[in-house]
Structures are given as structure tokens and as C-alpha cells.
Design an enzyme around this catalytic site. Structure first.
Site, PDB file in Angstrom:
ATOM      1  N   HIS A  37      -7.335   7.201   0.641  1.00 37.21           N
ATOM      2  CA  HIS A  37      -6.248   6.662   0.745  1.00 37.21           C
ATOM      3  C   HIS A  37      -6.200   4.785   1.452  1.00 37.21           C
ATOM      4  CE1 HIS A  37      -1.550   6.546  -0.412  1.00 37.21           C
ATOM      5  NE2 HIS A  37      -1.541   6.669   0.904  1.00 37.21           N
TER       6      HIS A  37
ATOM      7  N   LEU B 168       1.101  -1.154   0.157  1.00 34.11           N
ATOM      8  CA  LEU B 168      -0.348   0.005  -0.281  1.00 34.11           C
ATOM      9  C   LEU B 168       0.939   1.405  -0.389  1.00 34.11           C
ATOM     10  CD1 LEU B 168      -2.557   1.538   0.768  1.00 34.11           C
ATOM     11  CD2 LEU B 168      -1.958   1.299   3.545  1.00 34.11           C
ATOM     12  N   SER B 169       0.692   2.325  -0.189  1.00 32.24           N
ATOM     13  CA  SER B 169       1.482   3.737  -1.199  1.00 32.24           C
ATOM     14  C   SER B 169       2.789   3.806  -1.389  1.00 32.24           C
ATOM     15  CB  SER B 169       1.287   4.215   1.065  1.00 32.24           C
ATOM     16  OG  SER B 169       1.077   5.866   0.378  1.00 32.24           O
ATOM     17  N   ALA B 170       3.286   4.127  -0.645  1.00 31.94           N
ATOM     18  CA  ALA B 170       5.059   3.042  -0.855  1.00 31.94           C
ATOM     19  C   ALA B 170       5.278   1.985  -1.066  1.00 31.94           C
ATOM     20  CB  ALA B 170       5.636   4.175   0.836  1.00 31.94           C
TER      21      ALA B 170
ATOM     22  N   GLY C 201       3.186   0.297  -2.841  1.00 30.21           N
ATOM     23  CA  GLY C 201       2.622  -0.424  -3.697  1.00 30.21           C
ATOM     24  C   GLY C 201       4.042   0.495  -4.629  1.00 30.21           C
TER      25      GLY C 201
END
Length: 267
Positions: A154, A21-23, A25
Site C-alpha cells: 500500500h 493516495l489511499s483515501a 485516491g
């Protein structure tokens, strides 16, 4: 690390997957690019395209704005990480909330462009399907899937409950809507799904939607788009519509609640 896990647990090397997820991802995309022979698939949740940024400043730009790269240019950033690789590329599941203003929805579109090009596929979907939680699934052959979750911010999508297609608990960055783990596992072939595979056929009927032609100014007033520093972006897809004024006109198609895409010539 993967070699250690395989050795310790006797894992099947053809069934190694990575998700984040996020970074995480963004790291998932980079791992798939650098080590395509290691991973059978990847799940990118609200992440950046592979090799989008080489600095913190570039990362912020990637998070918030269209980088204006062609699918071929995005693919080149992947293939440059492993020159000479000729084997199969991992299957990629992309998850993106249309209300995510940490990693803007345009990243889902760019990831789609990147990985369809890597696989030699058209960025035009082979099928579109509505799923629970206001989710629209667009498939590109059997190699790339983009899950757009209407209104989700997010985080990773979960669906608390004991049903066959449910999972998870809500919390910070775990947002209620749909069990992303379930649908990703079905896509990867790790689970046949409740009542059989949920992977849509290439002939699935596209999801109908509202199509509106208006000026960029009118689109923002109606909530179909938003403007940043005088530039207008479609809500959901994050596609750049140009200047915020009454003279620039575009057609926008709502493919799922709150998710608008450019549809010039289609309305």
C-alpha cells in the site's frame, strides 16, 4: 481552492490535475466525478472507485472485496455527481500494487471498469506493456491507463535515483519500484518522456504470460489465489473465483509477476 491557485499563479486552466493516495485516491476519483470541467486528469494511487462508499462500513467493504457492479453501474455513480454534464471527461491514471492488502487490487480493476465506461471505452485493453519495477501498463484508448505493480504493498511507487525516468525517496507509503509521477506526467502530456513519449500505441504487443487451469483449491496452494471466508480471489487482480474447493475450476493468466487474471477459455 483551484480558483485561488489559478488566480495567484496565472495557471493554465486546461492543465489542472489532481492526484492522491489511499483515501486521497478515493477523493481524487470523487473530485473527477463531481468537477470534470475543472480537471484535465487525475492520478489515483491505491484508491477506491468514485462513490463506492457512503459510510465507514461500506468503505471497508470497498477496500477489501469485489462490489459486483457492472461497468455501466460504476459509470452511473460518476455521472450522477454532475447530472447534465456533456463536456470531456478527465484522463485517468490508476496505480495499484498487487500485494496491497489495505486497498485490495480489485479496486484497480473496478476503477478501470468505472472510468473506461465513463469514457465510452471497452474494458478490453488496446495495448499492454511491461515497465520497470515489475509494472504492467494496460491502456484503454488514450483516456485511461492502469499500472499494476507486481508485489507492491500500500503506497505510492517511487524510483530513487538521478535517471531521467526516476524520482522520489522511499519511506512510509513511498515504495521502491517505478517513478509513478514520471509515467503519469507523460500520460497527461506534461512531459514528452526520455527519448520521446512513452505512451504506447494501440498496436503494442500484449505481454505474454503463464496460463494455468486448475481448481480453486489448487490455485490457492500454488500461490495464484487466496481465500477469504471460503471465497477465492485471484492474486493481483482480486477477481472473485468462487468457492474454495476442488470442484470449481478456472483458468488464470499471469500478466505480470504475481498478477493473475481470469482467462477461462484462453488456456
Amino acid at each position: 481552492m483551484v480558483d485561488k491557485a489559478v488566480a495567484d499563479h496565472g495557471s493554465d486552466r486546461s492543465r489542472v490535475y489532481v492526484t492522491g493516495l489511499s483515501a486521497g485516491g478515493g477523493m481524487t476519483a470523487d473530485l473527477l466525478a463531481a468537477y470534470p470541467e475543472v480537471f484535465a486528469g487525475g492520478g489515483i494511487d491505491a484508491g477506491l472507485p468514485a462513490q463506492c462508499a457512503a459510510s465507514v462500513t461500506q468503505a471497508t467493504s470497498c477496500q477489501q472485496a469485489d462490489q459486483h457492479l457492472s461497468p455501466a453501474q460504476w459509470a452511473g455513480r460518476v455521472t450522477a455527481q454532475n447530472p447534465g454534464y456533456t463536456g470531456p471527461w478527465p484522463r485517468v491514471a490508476i496505480w495499484q500494487g498487487t500485494g496491497d492488502y489495505t486497498v485490495y487490487p480489485v479496486n484497480g480493476t473496478e476503477l478501470r471498469d468505472q472510468w473506461t465506461a465513463v469514457h465510452g471505452l471497452s474494458p478490453t485493453p488496446t495495448s499492454t506493456r511491461s515497465l520497470p519495477g515489475g509494472t504492467t501498463l494496460t491502456s484503454y484508448g488514450d483516456a485511461v491507463q492502469l499500472y499494476s505493480v507486481a508485489g507492491m504493498g500500500h503506497g505510492t511507487a517511487v524510483d530513487p535515483g538521478a535517471g531521467a525516468t526516476q524520482c522520489g525517496s522511499t519511506g512510509a507509503y513511498f515504495l521502491a519500484g517505478i517513478c509513478s509521477s514520471y509515467y503519469t506526467a507523460v500520460f497527461w502530456g506534461l512531459d514528452q518522456g526520455a527519448g520521446g513519449s512513452t505512451t504506447p500505441s494501440p498496436t503494442a504487443t500484449p505481454v505474454p504470460g503463464v496460463c494455468v487451469t486448475a481448481s480453486n483449491y489448487a490455485h490457492t496452494l500454488a500461490g495464484r489465489a487466496h481465500q477469504v471466508a471460503g471465497e477465492v480471489y485471484a492474486n493481483g487482480s482480486g477477481q472473485d473465483l468462487g468457492l474454495w474447493n476442488v470442484f470449481v475450476t478456472h483458468a488464470l493468466l499471469e500478466t505480470s509477476p504475481g498478477y493473475w487474471v481470469l482467462a477461462d477459455g484462453q488456456c
